[in-house]
Design an enzyme around this catalytic site. Structure first.
Site, PDB file in Angstrom:
ATOM      1  N   SER A  21       0.817  -1.215   0.000  1.00 17.10           N
ATOM      2  CA  SER A  21       0.000   0.000   0.000  1.00 17.10           C
ATOM      3  C   SER A  21       0.855   1.272   0.000  1.00 17.10           C
ATOM      4  CB  SER A  21      -0.893   0.007   1.243  1.00 17.10           C
ATOM      5  OG  SER A  21      -1.645   1.201   1.291  1.00 17.10           O
ATOM      6  N   ASN A  69       9.689   7.862   5.099  1.00 16.09           N
ATOM      7  CA  ASN A  69       8.634   8.685   4.498  1.00 16.09           C
ATOM      8  C   ASN A  69       7.715   9.250   5.559  1.00 16.09           C
ATOM      9  OD1 ASN A  69       5.580   7.747   4.274  1.00 16.09           O
ATOM     10  ND2 ASN A  69       6.844   5.887   4.442  1.00 16.09           N
ATOM     11  N   CYS A 128       0.272   2.746  11.146  1.00 10.01           N
ATOM     12  CA  CYS A 128       1.178   3.808  10.679  1.00 10.01           C
ATOM     13  C   CYS A 128       1.909   4.411  11.894  1.00 10.01           C
ATOM     14  CB  CYS A 128       0.401   4.898   9.958  1.00 10.01           C
ATOM     15  SG  CYS A 128       1.485   6.210   9.357  1.00 10.01           S
ATOM     16  N   ASN A 191       3.978  -2.922   8.585  1.00  8.83           N
ATOM     17  CA  ASN A 191       4.032  -1.532   8.144  1.00  8.83           C
ATOM     18  C   ASN A 191       5.463  -1.006   8.382  1.00  8.83           C
ATOM     19  OD1 ASN A 191       3.271   1.154   7.461  1.00  8.83           O
ATOM     20  ND2 ASN A 191       1.207   0.745   8.203  1.00  8.83           N
ATOM     21  N   THR A 192       5.667   0.277   8.167  1.00  8.34           N
ATOM     22  CA  THR A 192       7.013   0.837   8.358  1.00  8.34           C
ATOM     23  C   THR A 192       7.404   0.845   9.842  1.00  8.34           C
ATOM     24  OG1 THR A 192       6.004   3.025   8.356  1.00  8.34           O
ATOM     25  CG2 THR A 192       7.025   2.307   6.305  1.00  8.34           C
ATOM     26  N   GLY A 217      12.222  -0.538   3.478  1.00 10.10           N
ATOM     27  CA  GLY A 217      13.341  -0.974   2.638  1.00 10.10           C
ATOM     28  C   GLY A 217      14.345  -1.803   3.415  1.00 10.10           C
ATOM     29  N   GLY A 243       8.321  -5.933   3.920  1.00  8.20           N
ATOM     30  CA  GLY A 243       9.371  -5.157   4.582  1.00  8.20           C
ATOM     31  C   GLY A 243      10.724  -5.491   3.991  1.00  8.20           C
ATOM     32  N   GLY A 244      11.199  -4.614   3.115  1.00  5.38           N
ATOM     33  CA  GLY A 244      12.554  -4.745   2.589  1.00  5.38           C
ATOM     34  C   GLY A 244      12.747  -5.788   1.505  1.00  5.38           C
ATOM     35  N   GLY A 265       7.242  -2.820  -1.496  1.00  4.23           N
ATOM     36  CA  GLY A 265       6.989  -1.389  -1.546  1.00  4.23           C
ATOM     37  C   GLY A 265       8.224  -0.643  -2.001  1.00  4.23           C
TER      38      GLY A 265
HETATM   39  C1  FMN Z   1       6.041   6.228   0.376  1.00  4.75           C
HETATM   40  C2  FMN Z   1       5.324   5.205   1.197  1.00  4.75           C
HETATM   41  C3  FMN Z   1       3.954   5.351   1.449  1.00  4.75           C
HETATM   42  C4  FMN Z   1       3.271   4.381   2.196  1.00  4.75           C
HETATM   43  N1  FMN Z   1       1.929   4.522   2.403  1.00  4.75           N
HETATM   44  C5  FMN Z   1       1.240   3.545   3.062  1.00  4.75           C
HETATM   45  C6  FMN Z   1      -0.172   3.604   3.200  1.00  4.75           C
HETATM   46  O1  FMN Z   1      -0.846   4.521   2.720  1.00  4.75           O
HETATM   47  N2  FMN Z   1      -0.791   2.602   3.872  1.00  4.75           N
HETATM   48  C7  FMN Z   1      -0.099   1.540   4.410  1.00  4.75           C
HETATM   49  O2  FMN Z   1      -0.719   0.643   4.981  1.00  4.75           O
HETATM   50  N3  FMN Z   1       1.248   1.445   4.257  1.00  4.75           N
HETATM   51  C8  FMN Z   1       1.921   2.411   3.610  1.00  4.75           C
HETATM   52  N4  FMN Z   1       3.276   2.309   3.442  1.00  4.75           N
HETATM   53  C9  FMN Z   1       3.966   1.122   4.010  1.00  4.75           C
HETATM   54  C10 FMN Z   1       4.177   0.046   2.953  1.00  4.75           C
HETATM   55  O3  FMN Z   1       2.953  -0.439   2.451  1.00  4.75           O
HETATM   56  C11 FMN Z   1       4.989  -1.133   3.523  1.00  4.75           C
HETATM   57  O4  FMN Z   1       4.254  -1.753   4.562  1.00  4.75           O
HETATM   58  C12 FMN Z   1       6.340  -0.693   4.079  1.00  4.75           C
HETATM   59  O5  FMN Z   1       6.925   0.307   3.268  1.00  4.75           O
HETATM   60  C13 FMN Z   1       7.326  -1.874   4.209  1.00  4.75           C
HETATM   61  O6  FMN Z   1       7.559  -2.469   2.960  1.00  4.75           O
HETATM   62  P1  FMN Z   1       8.829  -2.091   2.034  1.00  4.75           P
HETATM   63  O7  FMN Z   1      10.050  -2.186   2.872  1.00  4.75           O
HETATM   64  O8  FMN Z   1       8.779  -3.116   0.924  1.00  4.75           O
HETATM   65  O9  FMN Z   1       8.590  -0.700   1.539  1.00  4.75           O
HETATM   66  C14 FMN Z   1       3.972   3.267   2.720  1.00  4.75           C
HETATM   67  C15 FMN Z   1       5.349   3.133   2.469  1.00  4.75           C
HETATM   68  C16 FMN Z   1       6.020   4.086   1.723  1.00  4.75           C
HETATM   69  C17 FMN Z   1       7.492   3.893   1.458  1.00  4.75           C
END
Ligand code: FMN
Length: 305
Positions: A21, A69, A128, A191-192, A217, A243-244, A265
């Protein structure tokens, strides 16, 4: 040739990669691009009840460990996406809706409105780390809130409900169990992390407009893998390990931790929108070398003693 297709809560996906997302926004066109880039399913940017401008720019920074972010849930509000999401067949893969609220009442309204849209599943975001009034900052990452929100969304949904959890809590496993007990069909983990902060030492100020932001990441991967591993020991419902993940090796690691599918993501920023296809090719190459015929063979393999 090894088999990458999976069934996730009754949905047949050609491969286990899912656009996470918030990464390509809220339009059908951008979701379609991710599907064309090889994603097995795609998740929309989270929708709130009200129109949200989000935090002031800059909202996304990269650093050697990954990304930070402070987007702050900018979105047009759930009442303004009917045209975009009433017919999603042209996307070509299942589209997962995503909702974010401030309290139980918000989630009731969001779930009712989301049921009128054409999503294949609905993700409930309780996690979040950096938007005041939402997620962990609104106290939603407790077993009680997780159970209550999951139950009321589930009661109002015709499609599978995924609950997205935070890596920033002690007792994460209790949250996953609470979601499962309330009828969640899957857990999205995670999530992050954070929130974190990056300071510009010349201006002597935090760089992000929102000052603090969620970390994603590379730096998040070992945390996310540990979260998936622990949740997999505690619940029976599938996990979308997020996540990453940016390579096929990362995706295999998530599956071995116990994930059924893998969210991507930040990897889209690193490798472009075809990251999904690249990850699948790399997974397939690894599986062929290791003589692994299907993902079932290795799911949760890291738990075996
Ligand atoms: C720019 C950005 C915007 C995001 N917006 C949302 C969001 O609106 N809703 C949500 O549930 N997660 C959001 N996330 C979290 C991602 O969906 C994901 O859970 C998180 O980035 C970990 O995955 P990744 O390491 O592959 O990015 C966001 C992440 C990023 C980087």
């Amino acid at each position: 040739m090894s088999e990458l297709s999976i069934t996730l809560c009754g949905m047949k996906l050609p491969n286990p990669t899912i656009l996470a997302s918030g990464i390509v926004g809220i339009s059908r066109a951008s979701l379609t691009l991710a599907a064309q880039g090889g994603a097995g399913a795609v998740t929309i940017k989270s929708l709130s009840i009200e129109v949200r401008k989000g935090h002031p720019a800059p909202i996304i920074l990269t650093y050697p460990g990954g990304m930070i972010n402070s987007v702050g849930y900018s979105n047009p509000g759930i009442d303004n996406v009917g045209d975009e999401f009433s017919d999603l067949t042209s996307v070509g893969v299942p589209v997962i809706g995503s909702i974010t609220g401030r309290n139980e009442d918000d989630y009731k309204i969001l779930a009712e409105k989301a049921a009128a849209l054409n999503f294949s599943a609905l993700e409930v975001v309780l996690s979040c780390p950096h938007t005041p009034g939402y997620g962990t900052m609104a106290g939603l990452s407790t077993p009680e809130k997780t159970e209550a929100v999951t139950r009321l969304v589930k009661d109002r949904s015709r499609v599978p409900v995924f609950v997205k959890l935070s890596p920033n809590v002690m007792g994460l496993v209790d949250l996953a169990k609470a979601a499962e007990a309330a009828g969640a069909d899957a857990i999205t983990a995670v999530n992050t992390a954070g929130p974190g902060m990056i300071i510009d030492i010349v201006s002597r100020k935090p760089i992000l407009g929102g000052k603090i932001g969620g970390i994603s990441g590379r730096a998040l991967r070992p945390i996310a893998v540990r979260c998936v591993y622990e949740i997999a020991q505690a619940v029976k419902i599938p996990i979308i390990g997020t996540g990453g993940v940016a390579t096929g090796q990362d995706a295999i690691e998530m599956i071995m931790a116990g994930a059924t599918a893998v969210g991507i993501g930040s990897g889209v920023y690193d490798r472009g929108i075809t990251v999904f296809r690249q990850v699948c090719q790399e997974m397939q190459a690894f599986m062929d070398t290791e003589n692994i015929k299907s993902l079932k063979e290795i799911r949760g393999a890291a738990h075996e003693v």
